[in-house]
Scaffold this motif. Sequence first.
Motif, PDB file in Angstrom:
ATOM      1  N   ARG A 104       0.843  -1.197   0.000  1.00  0.00           N
ATOM      2  CA  ARG A 104       0.000   0.000   0.000  1.00  0.00           C
ATOM      3  C   ARG A 104       0.880   1.250   0.000  1.00  0.00           C
ATOM      4  NH1 ARG A 104      -5.162  -1.072   3.973  1.00  0.00           N
ATOM      5  NH2 ARG A 104      -5.797  -3.051   3.076  1.00  0.00           N
ATOM      6  N   PRO A 105       1.603   1.457  -1.058  1.00  0.00           N
ATOM      7  CA  PRO A 105       2.534   2.594  -1.088  1.00  0.00           C
ATOM      8  C   PRO A 105       1.810   3.916  -0.852  1.00  0.00           C
ATOM      9  CG  PRO A 105       2.229   1.648  -3.285  1.00  0.00           C
ATOM     10  CD  PRO A 105       1.603   0.700  -2.316  1.00  0.00           C
ATOM     11  N   GLY A 106       2.418   4.748  -0.035  1.00  0.00           N
ATOM     12  CA  GLY A 106       1.854   6.073   0.233  1.00  0.00           C
ATOM     13  C   GLY A 106       0.745   6.077   1.264  1.00  0.00           C
ATOM     14  N   GLU A 107       0.366   4.909   1.759  1.00  0.00           N
ATOM     15  CA  GLU A 107      -0.751   4.861   2.705  1.00  0.00           C
ATOM     16  C   GLU A 107      -0.237   4.705   4.131  1.00  0.00           C
ATOM     17  OE1 GLU A 107      -3.968   2.365   1.415  1.00  0.00           O
ATOM     18  OE2 GLU A 107      -3.610   2.837  -0.693  1.00  0.00           O
ATOM     19  N   LEU A 108      -0.879   5.434   5.035  1.00  0.00           N
ATOM     20  CA  LEU A 108      -0.409   5.520   6.423  1.00  0.00           C
ATOM     21  C   LEU A 108      -1.585   5.457   7.389  1.00  0.00           C
ATOM     22  CD1 LEU A 108       1.879   8.648   5.868  1.00  0.00           C
ATOM     23  CD2 LEU A 108       2.758   6.392   6.455  1.00  0.00           C
ATOM     24  N   TRP A 109      -1.312   4.909   8.577  1.00  0.00           N
ATOM     25  CA  TRP A 109      -2.228   4.999   9.697  1.00  0.00           C
ATOM     26  C   TRP A 109      -1.698   6.052  10.674  1.00  0.00           C
ATOM     27  CZ3 TRP A 109      -6.580   1.929   9.707  1.00  0.00           C
ATOM     28  CH2 TRP A 109      -6.570   0.731   8.966  1.00  0.00           C
ATOM     29  N   ALA A 110      -2.607   6.680  11.407  1.00  0.00           N
ATOM     30  CA  ALA A 110      -2.193   7.592  12.491  1.00  0.00           C
ATOM     31  C   ALA A 110      -3.100   7.373  13.690  1.00  0.00           C
ATOM     32  CB  ALA A 110      -2.269   9.052  12.036  1.00  0.00           C
ATOM     33  N   GLY A 111      -2.490   7.225  14.850  1.00  0.00           N
ATOM     34  CA  GLY A 111      -3.240   7.069  16.096  1.00  0.00           C
ATOM     35  C   GLY A 111      -3.184   8.358  16.894  1.00  0.00           C
ATOM     36  N   PHE A 118      -6.780   7.378  12.199  1.00  0.00           N
ATOM     37  CA  PHE A 118      -6.913   8.040  10.901  1.00  0.00           C
ATOM     38  C   PHE A 118      -6.138   7.263   9.846  1.00  0.00           C
ATOM     39  CE2 PHE A 118      -8.080  11.291  13.843  1.00  0.00           C
ATOM     40  CZ  PHE A 118      -8.963  12.113  13.172  1.00  0.00           C
ATOM     41  N   TYR A 119      -6.539   7.479   8.586  1.00  0.00           N
ATOM     42  CA  TYR A 119      -5.894   6.802   7.462  1.00  0.00           C
ATOM     43  C   TYR A 119      -5.619   7.823   6.360  1.00  0.00           C
ATOM     44  CZ  TYR A 119      -4.759   2.777   4.524  1.00  0.00           C
ATOM     45  OH  TYR A 119      -4.090   1.851   3.757  1.00  0.00           O
ATOM     46  N   SER A 120      -4.440   7.718   5.794  1.00  0.00           N
ATOM     47  CA  SER A 120      -4.087   8.591   4.670  1.00  0.00           C
ATOM     48  C   SER A 120      -3.757   7.735   3.462  1.00  0.00           C
ATOM     49  CB  SER A 120      -2.876   9.460   5.028  1.00  0.00           C
ATOM     50  OG  SER A 120      -2.462  10.196   3.887  1.00  0.00           O
ATOM     51  N   ARG A 121      -4.305   8.122   2.315  1.00  0.00           N
ATOM     52  CA  ARG A 121      -4.015   7.405   1.076  1.00  0.00           C
ATOM     53  C   ARG A 121      -3.018   8.158   0.211  1.00  0.00           C
ATOM     54  NH1 ARG A 121      -7.947   3.573   1.023  1.00  0.00           N
ATOM     55  NH2 ARG A 121      -9.707   4.039   2.368  1.00  0.00           N
ATOM     56  N   ASP A 122      -2.564   9.304   0.705  1.00  0.00           N
ATOM     57  CA  ASP A 122      -1.701  10.153  -0.118  1.00  0.00           C
ATOM     58  C   ASP A 122      -0.508  10.678   0.681  1.00  0.00           C
ATOM     59  OD1 ASP A 122      -2.974  11.886   1.576  1.00  0.00           O
ATOM     60  OD2 ASP A 122      -4.115  12.919   0.015  1.00  0.00           O
ATOM     61  N   GLU A 123       0.081   9.804   1.474  1.00  0.00           N
ATOM     62  CA  GLU A 123       1.307  10.126   2.217  1.00  0.00           C
ATOM     63  C   GLU A 123       1.164  11.341   3.132  1.00  0.00           C
ATOM     64  OE1 GLU A 123       5.633   9.035   0.785  1.00  0.00           O
ATOM     65  OE2 GLU A 123       4.366   9.527  -0.912  1.00  0.00           O
ATOM     66  N   GLY A 124       0.006  11.454   3.751  1.00  0.00           N
ATOM     67  CA  GLY A 124      -0.159  12.499   4.749  1.00  0.00           C
ATOM     68  C   GLY A 124      -0.628  13.831   4.204  1.00  0.00           C
ATOM     69  N   ASN A 125      -0.983  13.889   2.917  1.00  0.00           N
ATOM     70  CA  ASN A 125      -1.547  15.139   2.392  1.00  0.00           C
ATOM     71  C   ASN A 125      -2.990  15.325   2.831  1.00  0.00           C
ATOM     72  OD1 ASN A 125       0.629  16.324   0.954  1.00  0.00           O
ATOM     73  ND2 ASN A 125       0.420  14.695  -0.568  1.00  0.00           N
ATOM     74  N   SER A 126      -3.634  14.224   3.179  1.00  0.00           N
ATOM     75  CA  SER A 126      -4.982  14.297   3.731  1.00  0.00           C
ATOM     76  C   SER A 126      -5.205  13.067   4.599  1.00  0.00           C
ATOM     77  CB  SER A 126      -6.036  14.363   2.614  1.00  0.00           C
ATOM     78  OG  SER A 126      -6.028  13.161   1.871  1.00  0.00           O
ATOM     79  N   TRP A 127      -6.107  13.191   5.545  1.00  0.00           N
ATOM     80  CA  TRP A 127      -6.405  12.096   6.476  1.00  0.00           C
ATOM     81  C   TRP A 127      -7.922  11.961   6.606  1.00  0.00           C
ATOM     82  CZ3 TRP A 127      -2.341   9.368   8.562  1.00  0.00           C
ATOM     83  CH2 TRP A 127      -1.084   9.969   8.518  1.00  0.00           C
ATOM     84  N   GLU A 128      -8.372  10.735   6.770  1.00  0.00           N
ATOM     85  CA  GLU A 128      -9.788  10.526   7.072  1.00  0.00           C
ATOM     86  C   GLU A 128      -9.886   9.657   8.323  1.00  0.00           C
ATOM     87  OE1 GLU A 128     -10.936   6.971   4.035  1.00  0.00           O
ATOM     88  OE2 GLU A 128     -10.378   8.900   3.141  1.00  0.00           O
ATOM     89  N   ILE A 129     -10.843   9.983   9.153  1.00  0.00           N
ATOM     90  CA  ILE A 129     -11.017   9.199  10.370  1.00  0.00           C
ATOM     91  C   ILE A 129     -11.558   7.812  10.011  1.00  0.00           C
ATOM     92  CG2 ILE A 129     -13.409   9.884  10.902  1.00  0.00           C
ATOM     93  CD1 ILE A 129     -12.398  10.274  13.849  1.00  0.00           C
ATOM     94  N   VAL A 130     -11.127   6.811  10.745  1.00  0.00           N
ATOM     95  CA  VAL A 130     -11.628   5.455  10.528  1.00  0.00           C
ATOM     96  C   VAL A 130     -12.927   5.334  11.324  1.00  0.00           C
ATOM     97  CG1 VAL A 130     -11.111   3.000  10.808  1.00  0.00           C
ATOM     98  CG2 VAL A 130      -9.288   4.601  10.181  1.00  0.00           C
ATOM     99  N   GLU A 131     -14.022   5.516  10.613  1.00  0.00           N
ATOM    100  CA  GLU A 131     -15.319   5.620  11.292  1.00  0.00           C
ATOM    101  C   GLU A 131     -15.718   4.321  11.985  1.00  0.00           C
ATOM    102  OE1 GLU A 131     -18.261   7.166   8.653  1.00  0.00           O
ATOM    103  OE2 GLU A 131     -17.615   9.238   9.005  1.00  0.00           O
ATOM    104  N   SER A 132     -15.286   3.205  11.437  1.00  0.00           N
ATOM    105  CA  SER A 132     -15.686   1.927  12.029  1.00  0.00           C
ATOM    106  C   SER A 132     -15.201   1.813  13.472  1.00  0.00           C
ATOM    107  CB  SER A 132     -15.130   0.767  11.211  1.00  0.00           C
ATOM    108  OG  SER A 132     -13.728   0.931  11.027  1.00  0.00           O
TER     109      SER A 132
END
Lengths: 360, 90
Positions: A104-111, A118-132
């Motif tokens: 998953r290149p460029g993808e990151l988790w953040a606690g 949170f999860y980023s699909r663009d190396e930290g340029n944007s983050w979305e909360i993991v709603e589940s």
Amino acid sequence: MNSVLLVGTSKGLVVYQLEKKEWVVLGVHFEGLPVSMVYVDERTRAWWVGVSHRHWGEKLHYSRNEGTTWQEAAIPSYKGYDYKPGKPATLKKIWVIAHAGPDRPGELWAGTEPGGLFYSRDEGNSWEIVESLWNHPSRTNENQWFGAGKDYPFIHSIVVDPSNSNHVYVGISCAGIFETTDGGLSWQPRNKGLKAAYLPNPTADMGHDPHRVLMCRSNPKIIWQQNHCGIFRTTDGGAYWKDVSGAGGFPCYGFALAIDDNNTGLAWVIPAQSDENRIPVNLKLVVSRTEDGGKSWNSIDKGLPHSLAFDLVLRHGLVQKDGVLAFGTTNGNLYVSQDSGISWQSVAQNLAAVNGLAFA
Amino acid sequence: MAKVRFTSALTRFFPDLAEMDIQASTVREALLNIEKKHPGILSYLVEDDGQLRKHVNIFRGEDLIKDRQSLTDEIEPNDEILIFQALSGG
């Protein structure tokens, strides 16, 4: 050989390099600023730094050229999300970042604190909360998710199965361990066997306080945690945790944990005395080392202060890579071992409080 | 146009930041206009929910703004707005 060590302190990032058996300072970054998190993405070698500004809030920075230049990344935002109904959530702290897997290149988790993953699909340029996980029914139950030493629960450990990027564990203080096997679509608590001595029911499903969680790279079924109430190890992917604290209660309490990448029985902790005091037991700084999965522990003090030591090592303050270990303390000491933690060398005595380390 | 001045501490992160004239009728509108000129600065000043960060102070003239939550304090054309950090540290 790990030749570069990033040391995040309450007054800046100090970078060391091993040169002819001596650790020398390569540079100081973010001087004077509280560096609360450091992380090196092994896929890209990017350096990540979290800064907890007292005035300006949480910030994330990364460098793709070993600190020559830094860029500011986006920060996870809770905008539009309530901590509890009617109480908007706001980002308190970014505790940890982890890459989402080699596939998953460029993808990151953040606690983060107050409990959002949170999860980023663009190396930290944007983050979305993991709603589940944010919407997990336990999260708004104040008996199951609550702060530990902080006002809010926080996610400090993110463990991605190296053989399956959909398989992830998070460690939450306080709630416990949660596992996903579907890439974060759903989460299950994995706290059986743990103890929460501070709860009316110490074996409750949730409300546990893992201080640090790590998975064996060579066997993802084996996970260790330094918990508020002891040292625990699972050999079945978290279905059951076994208390592997030392005989007589030493080692037991502490924050820091390191494990070997290949030897599933080899681990290190740095014991502290109870949660009221948070000092080395008997003011003697030691590293506890086990080679047999926690059946027995050896106290190692070679190269460490034998008395009047008030050093506390925080949860991200001990790291291991390829048999080289390093830890930093809240009173600015830095120690390194190049023989699997058998002996230690003092590298620095006058740093600011060390919040986290990473080998580059 | 109101005049806006900033604490010098912010120039560490926004080197081009300098005193500026802003067309705005409220503090919130002023911050949004400043964000257009210096992308990212808003997150240094306000929380996720839009309230002023705890250790940031905004003065209108010599008075602290009253509404730190929604930043609705009105701004007059000749006002001087000061964006400072609070006296806190460690």
